[in-house]
Every structure is written in structure tokens, then in C-alpha cells.
Design a protein around this motif. Structure first.
Motif, PDB file in Angstrom:
ATOM      1  N   ARG A  56       0.783  -1.273   0.185  1.00  0.00           N
ATOM      2  CA  ARG A  56      -0.062  -0.056  -0.001  1.00  0.00           C
ATOM      3  C   ARG A  56       0.900   1.189  -0.055  1.00  0.00           C
ATOM      4  O   ARG A  56       2.101   1.257   0.722  1.00  0.00           O
ATOM      5  N   ALA A  57       0.500   2.430  -0.799  1.00  0.00           N
ATOM      6  CA  ALA A  57       1.150   3.408  -0.594  1.00  0.00           C
ATOM      7  C   ALA A  57       1.203   4.038   0.699  1.00  0.00           C
ATOM      8  O   ALA A  57       0.389   3.863   1.692  1.00  0.00           O
ATOM      9  N   LEU A  58       2.535   4.488   1.125  1.00  0.00           N
ATOM     10  CA  LEU A  58       2.767   5.033   2.423  1.00  0.00           C
ATOM     11  C   LEU A  58       2.112   6.188   2.727  1.00  0.00           C
ATOM     12  O   LEU A  58       1.523   6.139   4.134  1.00  0.00           O
ATOM     13  N   LEU A  59       1.670   7.205   2.149  1.00  0.00           N
ATOM     14  CA  LEU A  59       0.980   8.445   2.468  1.00  0.00           C
ATOM     15  C   LEU A  59      -0.517   8.150   2.093  1.00  0.00           C
ATOM     16  O   LEU A  59      -1.141   8.759   3.044  1.00  0.00           O
ATOM     17  N   THR A  60      -1.118   7.444   1.459  1.00  0.00           N
ATOM     18  CA  THR A  60      -2.567   7.577   1.232  1.00  0.00           C
ATOM     19  C   THR A  60      -3.202   6.056   1.597  1.00  0.00           C
ATOM     20  O   THR A  60      -4.298   5.840   1.982  1.00  0.00           O
ATOM     21  N   GLY A  61      -2.293   4.945   1.854  1.00  0.00           N
ATOM     22  CA  GLY A  61      -2.681   3.754   2.143  1.00  0.00           C
ATOM     23  C   GLY A  61      -3.518   3.060   1.089  1.00  0.00           C
ATOM     24  O   GLY A  61      -3.948   1.953   1.407  1.00  0.00           O
ATOM     25  N   GLU A  62      -3.512   3.796  -0.148  1.00  0.00           N
ATOM     26  CA  GLU A  62      -3.968   2.856  -1.423  1.00  0.00           C
ATOM     27  C   GLU A  62      -3.258   1.690  -1.764  1.00  0.00           C
ATOM     28  O   GLU A  62      -2.123   1.856  -1.867  1.00  0.00           O
ATOM     29  N   PRO A  63      -3.861   0.924  -2.463  1.00  0.00           N
ATOM     30  CA  PRO A  63      -3.100  -0.254  -3.030  1.00  0.00           C
ATOM     31  C   PRO A  63      -2.093   0.154  -4.029  1.00  0.00           C
ATOM     32  O   PRO A  63      -2.657   0.861  -4.663  1.00  0.00           O
ATOM     33  N   VAL A  64      -1.256  -0.383  -4.174  1.00  0.00           N
ATOM     34  CA  VAL A  64      -0.452  -0.158  -5.373  1.00  0.00           C
ATOM     35  C   VAL A  64      -1.033  -0.913  -6.501  1.00  0.00           C
ATOM     36  O   VAL A  64      -0.752  -2.094  -6.652  1.00  0.00           O
ATOM     37  N   ALA A  65      -1.311  -0.009  -7.560  1.00  0.00           N
ATOM     38  CA  ALA A  65      -2.282  -0.443  -8.653  1.00  0.00           C
ATOM     39  C   ALA A  65      -2.249   0.403  -9.913  1.00  0.00           C
ATOM     40  O   ALA A  65      -1.729   1.775  -9.694  1.00  0.00           O
ATOM     41  N   TRP A  66      -2.525  -0.205 -11.212  1.00  0.00           N
ATOM     42  CA  TRP A  66      -2.737   1.069 -12.246  1.00  0.00           C
ATOM     43  C   TRP A  66      -3.434   0.193 -13.287  1.00  0.00           C
ATOM     44  O   TRP A  66      -3.678  -1.003 -13.110  1.00  0.00           O
ATOM     45  N   SER A  67      -3.664   0.985 -14.290  1.00  0.00           N
ATOM     46  CA  SER A  67      -4.683   0.465 -15.352  1.00  0.00           C
ATOM     47  C   SER A  67      -3.960   0.988 -16.580  1.00  0.00           C
ATOM     48  O   SER A  67      -3.146   1.968 -16.721  1.00  0.00           O
ATOM     49  N   THR A  68      -3.715   0.121 -17.716  1.00  0.00           N
ATOM     50  CA  THR A  68      -3.349   0.538 -18.783  1.00  0.00           C
ATOM     51  C   THR A  68      -4.543   1.022 -19.963  1.00  0.00           C
ATOM     52  O   THR A  68      -5.680   0.573 -19.842  1.00  0.00           O
TER      53      THR A  68
END
Length: 137
Positions: free
Chosen positions: A63-75
């Protein structure tokens, strides 16, 4: 906390650009003219590090350190705007011998010509914003 993190990341990035020579127009010009492989090798190492690192983080469900969101992306499929934008960026970079990151580092180093490049960058953003607003409204 977020501002402190942004400051630290920006400072490390600026120091890296300065230390690596990426604020030197001669280094950039020689790389863009394919006279010296340093620039392209620098970019390739950054791209490779990010490619592997992001996939490892995603695999570990980090998870991102500052937001806690999962590390993810879309193409997304490349669109005309991506091609046009990359060409404009490349032409601007070739003319100015600098891109936005080194402009900030050059200003931090007290390099006077960075002010002219910064003015061009700000003008470009203003024109883009004006055009985008006209298209949207």
C-alpha cells in the motif's frame, strides 16, 4: 506529513538530477543527439528499476505510504493526444535542452537561464489550460 514527504522526495530528486549531471545542457544535448549513451542508459536504468519495483510491490499487495491505497494501475491504449503530447515534449526538450525536473534543480543551483526556460514552461501550461477550458466550455 504529505508536504514534508513531498519536500523530501523533491529534494532527493533534485539532488539526484544535479549529481548525475542532468542539469547540464551539454549532457542532455549529447544524449539527445546520440553522441553519448549516458542519458539513455540513465533513463533505461530508471525505467527498469520502476518496472521491476512496481511489479514487486503489486505482487506483495503493498500500500502507498501516504494514502494507504493499494499499489495498482490500469493500462490504456495509446491515443492521438499521447502521440501529440510526446512529440511536443520532445521538441520542447530538444530546443530548451531541459525538461521540467531539471528546471527546478537548475533554479536551486542558481543557474540564471533556467528562468527563461521556466517562463516558457509556465506559458505552455497557461496556453494548454486556456485551450482546454475553451474546448470544455
Amino acid at each position: 506529513m504529505k508536504r514534508l514527504a513531498a519536500f523530501v522526495v523533491g529534494a532527493v530528486f533534485g539532488l539526484t538530477l544535479s549529481w548525475s549531471g542532468m542539469t547540464n545542457p551539454d549532457v542532455l544535448r549529447d544524449g539527445l543527439l546520440f553522441r553519448d549513451a549516458y542519458l539513455m542508459l540513465f533513463f533505461a536504468s530508471a525505467l527498469g528499476t520502476a518496472f521491476v519495483g512496481l511489479r514487486v510491490l503489486k505482487l506483495l499487495q503493498a500500500r502507498a505510504l501516504l494514502t494507504g491505497e493499494p499499489v495498482a494501475w490500469s493500462t490504456v491504449r495509446p491515443e492521438k493526444r499521447h502521440v501529440v503530447g510526446s512529440v511536443l515534449f520532445g521538441v520542447g526538450w530538444a530546443v530548451a535542452d531541459v525538461c521540467p525536473g531539471p528546471i527546478a534543480a537548475q533554479l536551486g543551483q542558481g543557474i540564471p537561464w533556467a528562468l527563461a526556460t521556466l517562463a516558457g514552461l509556465v506559458l505552455g501550461f497557461a496556453l494548454f489550460s486556456r485551450r482546454s477550458a475553451a474546448v470544455a466550455g
